[in-house]
Design a protein around this motif. Structure first.
Motif, short mmCIF file in Angstrom:
data_model
loop_
_atom_site.label_atom_id
_atom_site.label_comp_id
_atom_site.label_asym_id
_atom_site.label_seq_id
_atom_site.Cartn_x
_atom_site.Cartn_y
_atom_site.Cartn_z
N ARG A 71 0.81 -1.09 0.10
CA ARG A 71 0.18 -0.03 -0.01
C ARG A 71 0.91 1.34 -0.16
O ARG A 71 0.49 2.18 -0.85
CB ARG A 71 -0.96 -0.01 1.24
N TYR A 72 1.88 1.29 0.77
CA TYR A 72 2.60 2.57 1.25
C TYR A 72 3.89 2.51 0.47
O TYR A 72 4.64 3.60 0.38
CB TYR A 72 2.95 2.75 2.46
N GLY A 73 4.26 1.39 -0.10
CA GLY A 73 5.73 1.52 -0.95
C GLY A 73 6.87 0.57 -0.20
O GLY A 73 7.03 0.53 0.98
N ARG A 74 7.57 0.09 -0.99
CA ARG A 74 8.96 -0.59 -0.36
C ARG A 74 9.62 0.09 0.36
O ARG A 74 10.19 -0.29 1.48
CB ARG A 74 9.70 -1.59 -1.36
N LYS A 75 10.04 1.30 -0.02
CA LYS A 75 11.12 1.91 0.48
C LYS A 75 10.99 2.34 1.79
O LYS A 75 11.40 2.56 2.84
CB LYS A 75 11.65 3.19 -0.55
N LYS A 76 9.51 3.07 1.96
CA LYS A 76 9.10 3.59 3.28
C LYS A 76 9.20 2.51 4.31
O LYS A 76 9.52 2.82 5.57
CB LYS A 76 7.70 3.93 3.23
N MET A 77 8.74 1.26 4.18
CA MET A 77 8.75 0.28 5.03
C MET A 77 10.10 -0.19 5.49
O MET A 77 10.38 -0.61 6.82
CB MET A 77 8.04 -1.04 4.67
N ILE A 78 11.24 -0.19 4.52
CA ILE A 78 12.31 -0.76 4.77
C ILE A 78 12.84 0.43 5.78
O ILE A 78 13.68 0.38 6.71
CB ILE A 78 13.28 -0.72 3.70
N ILE A 79 12.82 1.79 5.32
CA ILE A 79 13.34 2.67 6.18
C ILE A 79 12.70 2.90 7.67
O ILE A 79 13.33 2.94 8.54
CB ILE A 79 12.94 4.33 5.69
#
Length: 400
Positions: A71-79
């Motif tokens: 939903r919010y994107g891969r990059k945001k969740m990794i960070i």
């Protein structure tokens, strides 16, 4: 058309570094835990609960995290995952009571639930079907390498204070978080994420578990559970088994684990992609399960240091090849549901990591050979399950 692995070097290096740092941080604290127990006056039961609460937090958060990755994107969740990991290590290092340690471990489990699905989905997005096995092999190698190097670095840093490894782990996590903010780019557009999210119904943990029973995924998820269960049970009792049966010193045990892990990493990096090309994921998974079962039984009858080293090398290799083979299979089967499938992959891994050590410890108290014999039975059952794999349905998903 997706770029080749060589063209995605910068992103891949950052992603692999993130996974490596997360597992390095976990490994860093291993040498200092006995000393930390003494300082904090912790019982063995409390330490066991601290291990369990990490896995439980990861288990409960993984399906939701997988959903958020889509939903919010891969990059945001990794960070976010890296930031939470840094906070958890910092809290543990500063901890003066058991409550702080529990909070730290819960945050650590949540961070792991965010990082792994985010990285797996990101890699799946930027690699072609042909190159994905090699990329997943790199991820598995980064995990193993973090575990190998972590305890050694942790032991060295501990010379400057028993809490220093925790602060070091926090520092490298925050550094990885910053580098990800500035270097990583979200692989999917807002429109693509919105489309994936719109096609996915709002669900909760229970409904996600029910959805994972889909015949396309379920057998692979069961093997993920078997892998985590078998590996965690094996690793939990390995040092106790080696000490009780062979009289190995901590140095002997560390030598065996280190050599076995390095052997596994080398094969993953240089041969995993070729093995998938030759055998395919299903046959490779079956081969690993057969090898693991035979060697688990062999572990109960061997006696010399060299024999233990050789058997351990190959049983670790079987587990090390199983992990990326399953991850590759699932990422191919997932289509546009990369976040959901990566999250459930993490969920079933957590289930195995909770149940495996508990069963291994209980059986060890009955008979030191039982954990290995039980692990062999579990792997044979897993092998039987793979026979039911619906390859036709899998092929249709790939053709979509």
């Amino acid at each position: 058309m997706k770029k080749t692995i060589k063209e995605q070097n910068a992103a891949l290096i950052i992603l692999l570094s993130n996974v490596f740092i997360a597992f390095l941080g976990i490994g860093l604290i291993i040498p200092v835990m006995p000393s930390f127990m003494d300082i904090m006056h912790l019982s063995g039961k409390t330490m066991g609960y601290l291990v369990a609460v990490f896995a439980v937090a990861q288990l409960l958060m993984s399906p939701l995290a997988g959903r958020w990755v889509d939903r919010y994107g891969r990059k945001k969740m990794i960070i976010i995952g890296l930031f939470l990991f840094g906070i958890s290590e910092l809290i543990f290092g500063l901890g003066t009571n058991v409550l702080m340690l529990y909070i730290s471990r819960i945050l650590g489990g949540i961070s792991a639930a965010f990082i792994m699905p985010g990285v797996t989905a990101y890699v799946a997005d930027i690699t072609s079907i042909q190159e994905r096995p090699r990329a997943m092999g790199y991820i598995s190698a980064a995990i193993s390498t973090g575990f190998i190097i972590g305890p050694g670095i942790g032991g060295f840093i501990a010379e400057y204070g028993v809490r220093m490894p925790f602060f070091f782990a926090a520092a490298v996590a925050f550094l990885a978080c910053l580098s990800s903010i500035f270097i990583l780019k979200e692989p999917l557009t807002k429109e693509q994420l919105a489309e994936i999210s719109a096609n996915t119904k709002q669900t909760n943990f229970i409904s996600d578990l029910k959805r994972s029973l889909n015949s396309l995924y379920f057998i692979a998820f069961i093997i993920v559970f078997v892998l985590a269960f078998g590996l965690s049970a094996y690793e939990t009792v390995f040092s106790l088994f080696s000490d009780h049966k062979f009289g190995f010193t901590p140095k002997d045990i560390a030598t065996i684990i280190t050599i076995s892990s390095i052997f596994g990493v080398v094969v993953q990096v240089f041969m995993f992609g070729k093995m998938v090309d030759i055998l395919g994921e299903k046959k490779l998974i079956q081969l690993c399960l057969i090898t693991g079962a035979i060697l688990a039984v062999a572990s109960t009858v061997i006696s010399s240091f060299l024999a233990v080293l050789v058997v351990t090398c190959f049983i670790f290799l079987a587990f090390d090849l199983l992990r990326p083979a399953l991850t590759t299979f699932l990422s191919k089967a997932a289509g546009k549901e990369q976040g959901f499938v990566a999250g459930m992959n993490s969920t079933y891994t957590s289930l195995g990591n909770i149940v495996g050590p508990a069963m291994g410890g209980i059986l060890f108290d009955v008979n030191i050979h039982y954990p290995y014999l039980f692990a062999a039975v579990i792997m044979v059952i897993g092998l039987g399950i793979t026979v039911m794999w619906q390859e036709k349905q899998f092929a249709e998903r790939l053709a979509e």
